[in-house]
Design an enzyme around this catalytic site. Sequence first.
Site, PDB file in Angstrom:
ATOM      1  N   ALA A  22       0.809  -1.231   0.000  1.00 58.67           N
ATOM      2  CA  ALA A  22       0.000   0.000   0.000  1.00 58.67           C
ATOM      3  C   ALA A  22       0.838   1.275   0.000  1.00 58.67           C
ATOM      4  O   ALA A  22       0.307   2.364  -0.215  1.00 58.67           O
ATOM      5  CB  ALA A  22      -0.929   0.000   1.211  1.00 58.67           C
ATOM      6  N   SER A  23       2.157   1.152   0.234  1.00 61.63           N
ATOM      7  CA  SER A  23       2.989   2.357   0.192  1.00 61.63           C
ATOM      8  C   SER A  23       3.457   2.652  -1.232  1.00 61.63           C
ATOM      9  O   SER A  23       4.177   3.622  -1.452  1.00 61.63           O
ATOM     10  CB  SER A  23       4.214   2.163   1.098  1.00 61.63           C
ATOM     11  OG  SER A  23       4.974   1.062   0.635  1.00 61.63           O
ATOM     12  N   HIS A 224      -2.435  -6.977 -22.716  1.00 60.37           N
ATOM     13  CA  HIS A 224      -3.471  -6.040 -23.185  1.00 60.37           C
ATOM     14  C   HIS A 224      -3.863  -6.260 -24.653  1.00 60.37           C
ATOM     15  O   HIS A 224      -5.042  -6.332 -24.982  1.00 60.37           O
ATOM     16  CB  HIS A 224      -3.006  -4.590 -23.047  1.00 60.37           C
ATOM     17  CG  HIS A 224      -2.493  -4.243 -21.691  1.00 60.37           C
ATOM     18  ND1 HIS A 224      -3.104  -4.641 -20.530  1.00 60.37           N
ATOM     19  CD2 HIS A 224      -1.401  -3.525 -21.296  1.00 60.37           C
ATOM     20  CE1 HIS A 224      -2.432  -4.171 -19.494  1.00 60.37           C
ATOM     21  NE2 HIS A 224      -1.393  -3.498 -19.937  1.00 60.37           N
TER      22      HIS A 224
HETATM   23  P1  NDP Z   1       6.150  -0.599  -6.221  1.00 63.83           P
HETATM   24  O1  NDP Z   1       7.478  -0.973  -6.757  1.00 63.83           O
HETATM   25  O2  NDP Z   1       5.882   0.821  -5.878  1.00 63.83           O
HETATM   26  O3  NDP Z   1       5.922  -1.547  -4.958  1.00 63.83           O
HETATM   27  C1  NDP Z   1       4.750  -1.555  -4.185  1.00 63.83           C
HETATM   28  C2  NDP Z   1       5.087  -1.874  -2.747  1.00 63.83           C
HETATM   29  O4  NDP Z   1       5.467  -3.219  -2.627  1.00 63.83           O
HETATM   30  C3  NDP Z   1       6.257  -1.091  -2.199  1.00 63.83           C
HETATM   31  O5  NDP Z   1       5.857   0.180  -1.786  1.00 63.83           O
HETATM   32  C4  NDP Z   1       6.713  -1.977  -1.058  1.00 63.83           C
HETATM   33  O6  NDP Z   1       6.028  -1.627   0.127  1.00 63.83           O
HETATM   34  C5  NDP Z   1       6.279  -3.364  -1.456  1.00 63.83           C
HETATM   35  N1  NDP Z   1       7.446  -4.200  -1.798  1.00 63.83           N
HETATM   36  C6  NDP Z   1       8.522  -3.850  -2.528  1.00 63.83           C
HETATM   37  N2  NDP Z   1       9.373  -4.891  -2.648  1.00 63.83           N
HETATM   38  C7  NDP Z   1       8.829  -5.907  -1.956  1.00 63.83           C
HETATM   39  C8  NDP Z   1       9.207  -7.254  -1.681  1.00 63.83           C
HETATM   40  N3  NDP Z   1      10.346  -7.755  -2.172  1.00 63.83           N
HETATM   41  N4  NDP Z   1       8.383  -8.024  -0.933  1.00 63.83           N
HETATM   42  C9  NDP Z   1       7.235  -7.539  -0.441  1.00 63.83           C
HETATM   43  N5  NDP Z   1       6.815  -6.260  -0.659  1.00 63.83           N
HETATM   44  C10 NDP Z   1       7.595  -5.473  -1.410  1.00 63.83           C
HETATM   45  O7  NDP Z   1       5.075  -1.144  -7.234  1.00 63.83           O
HETATM   46  P2  NDP Z   1       3.867  -0.390  -7.904  1.00 63.83           P
HETATM   47  O8  NDP Z   1       3.002   0.171  -6.840  1.00 63.83           O
HETATM   48  O9  NDP Z   1       4.368   0.493  -8.975  1.00 63.83           O
HETATM   49  O10 NDP Z   1       3.140  -1.597  -8.653  1.00 63.83           O
HETATM   50  C11 NDP Z   1       2.553  -2.668  -7.956  1.00 63.83           C
HETATM   51  C12 NDP Z   1       2.200  -3.757  -8.935  1.00 63.83           C
HETATM   52  O11 NDP Z   1       1.325  -3.226  -9.914  1.00 63.83           O
HETATM   53  C13 NDP Z   1       3.390  -4.303  -9.713  1.00 63.83           C
HETATM   54  O12 NDP Z   1       3.194  -5.671  -9.928  1.00 63.83           O
HETATM   55  C14 NDP Z   1       3.331  -3.562 -11.026  1.00 63.83           C
HETATM   56  O13 NDP Z   1       3.904  -4.317 -12.063  1.00 63.83           O
HETATM   57  C15 NDP Z   1       1.856  -3.421 -11.218  1.00 63.83           C
HETATM   58  N6  NDP Z   1       1.482  -2.285 -12.037  1.00 63.83           N
HETATM   59  C16 NDP Z   1       1.839  -1.035 -11.668  1.00 63.83           C
HETATM   60  C17 NDP Z   1       1.479   0.042 -12.426  1.00 63.83           C
HETATM   61  C18 NDP Z   1       1.831   1.438 -12.010  1.00 63.83           C
HETATM   62  O14 NDP Z   1       1.431   2.364 -12.719  1.00 63.83           O
HETATM   63  N7  NDP Z   1       2.553   1.627 -10.914  1.00 63.83           N
HETATM   64  C19 NDP Z   1       0.719  -0.121 -13.690  1.00 63.83           C
HETATM   65  C20 NDP Z   1       0.374  -1.478 -13.978  1.00 63.83           C
HETATM   66  C21 NDP Z   1       0.741  -2.506 -13.177  1.00 63.83           C
HETATM   67  P3  NDP Z   1       6.663  -1.891   1.570  1.00 63.83           P
HETATM   68  O15 NDP Z   1       8.109  -1.581   1.468  1.00 63.83           O
HETATM   69  O16 NDP Z   1       5.904  -0.980   2.458  1.00 63.83           O
HETATM   70  O17 NDP Z   1       6.394  -3.337   1.871  1.00 63.83           O
END
Ligand code: NDP
Length: 449
Positions: A22-23, A224
């Site tokens: 969620a971050s 897509h």
């Molecule tokens: P992020 O890279 O921002 O990661 C999301 C959160 O996942 C981080 O804030 C972190 O939170 C947690 N995280 C990171 N690494 C790990 C790990 N190794 N294990 C567990 N938790 C982890 O991703 P996005 O928010 O950009 O994207 C999320 C998903 O959505 C991905 O699969 C991406 O491919 C998909 N997606 C994203 C899009 C976009 O526009 N951003 C568009 C389409 C798809 P914390 O450190 O608090 O645990």
Amino acid sequence: MLFEHLGSASAEGKSAIVILGASGDLAKRKLMPALSVLRKQGMISEDSIITGVGRSKFTDEEFRDRFEISDDFKNQLFYHHGIQGLKDYLNEKGPFQRMIFFLSLPPSSYSGTVEQLYNEGFREEINIVIEKPFGRDYESARKLNESIHRYYPEKQIFRSDHYLAKEAVQNILIFRFANSIFEASWNNNYIESIQISAFETLGVEERGSYFDQAGSIRDMIQNHLLQMLCLITMDPPISLNATDIRVQKTGILKTIEIEEVSRGQYNGYLEEKGVSPDSDTETWAEMKLKINNHRWAGVPIYIRTGKALNRKGTEIGLKFKKRPHALYNAPDGTPSNEIIFKVQPSAGIILQLNGKNPGMDLQLARTDMAFCYNSSFKDEIPEAYQKLLADALKGDHTLFVSSIETETAWQKIDGIMNKGKLIHYDKGCVPKSIFDNIWIDFERYKNTC
Ligand code: NDP
């Protein structure tokens, strides 16, 4: 749409929506704004809760302050550090009529997270939404499905492809199957070619490290664009039940044969943040394929997509065969008819026809009949994530991708990834097509809708 699993989403039921990761960027830019709209529309009740989960540490207040949403809705937001203890935490806030867990996480952590959820004690009461990319080739997708199914059956898994939830894409099946005037010509007797084009003007921006591991074929075509192709070409399902629609889509995916591929990379890509300096990842891909079935035998299908191009736009076009005998405009004959589905940025469906230019002479003019969302409807077009979240709450799989679909699509794509020499192009330009002179001029329809 029918729901298959947990009941309908409405203000009547108390729901728990858990966002893992969620971050992150997706939660901030897409999920929370979509949830906020669903709350305003009453699709999420006022006693429902949204719980962010992650390794980061936030108090509820700190978590709430990350989002630009109303104070009322903020009070429905909570944060829990990690998965351990989450079951008891939610039990205290429940009971809930439905629970969805949205894995907004890096793909490498999908499998482990699903196992953790199971070990924490969550069972058939939850639906799990998984973001794309789902695997990076057939073998990894198969293994991921296998590891998820060890804990949860398919009916609890919702593989997201947000293109399927775009209004114009949802309209493809309605347009085809709720109107009787198109079906007779929707086949190789009348269609000369099918063309799908997804152009972006932006480069990789802040997502260089993600994109460099993927490329245009993995990032856009495997999911897509092939999904849209399925909707355009599938046979009518026997019902609107998700299972029946998926059967028809899978039928198309199985019969696809990719014939030619060209890959390109924009100049300057290697200097982008997060990109390997000797990367051969494509930022442009173009391919010709065919569908080996009765309806489409002999109809070439062209797909192209890329970043840092001259225009932004996703369109699907069907080009009709010319009239067999040229009464008008001989010797070339009258121009082909076209049907254009504009997917984004504006949405609409355009039928390109030939008509008589007003005047004393017999001059033909190309003219458009257009159904445009911005002028046809007063209602705002919902964001794709609103629809996906609402459907996942209802347990409706229609706009989500099945395990067989995703594996079959990877099987088709596996043989072409990272193959062939890259062509290079300048930002803002379109690489020269290897299939010259066939492309519909989608730019011509820029101002129609
Ligand atoms: P992020 O890279 O921002 O990661 C999301 C959160 O996942 C981080 O804030 C972190 O939170 C947690 N995280 C990171 N690494 C790990 C790990 N190794 N294990 C567990 N938790 C982890 O991703 P996005 O928010 O950009 O994207 C999320 C998903 O959505 C991905 O699969 C991406 O491919 C998909 N997606 C994203 C899009 C976009 O526009 N951003 C568009 C389409 C798809 P914390 O450190 O608090 O645990």
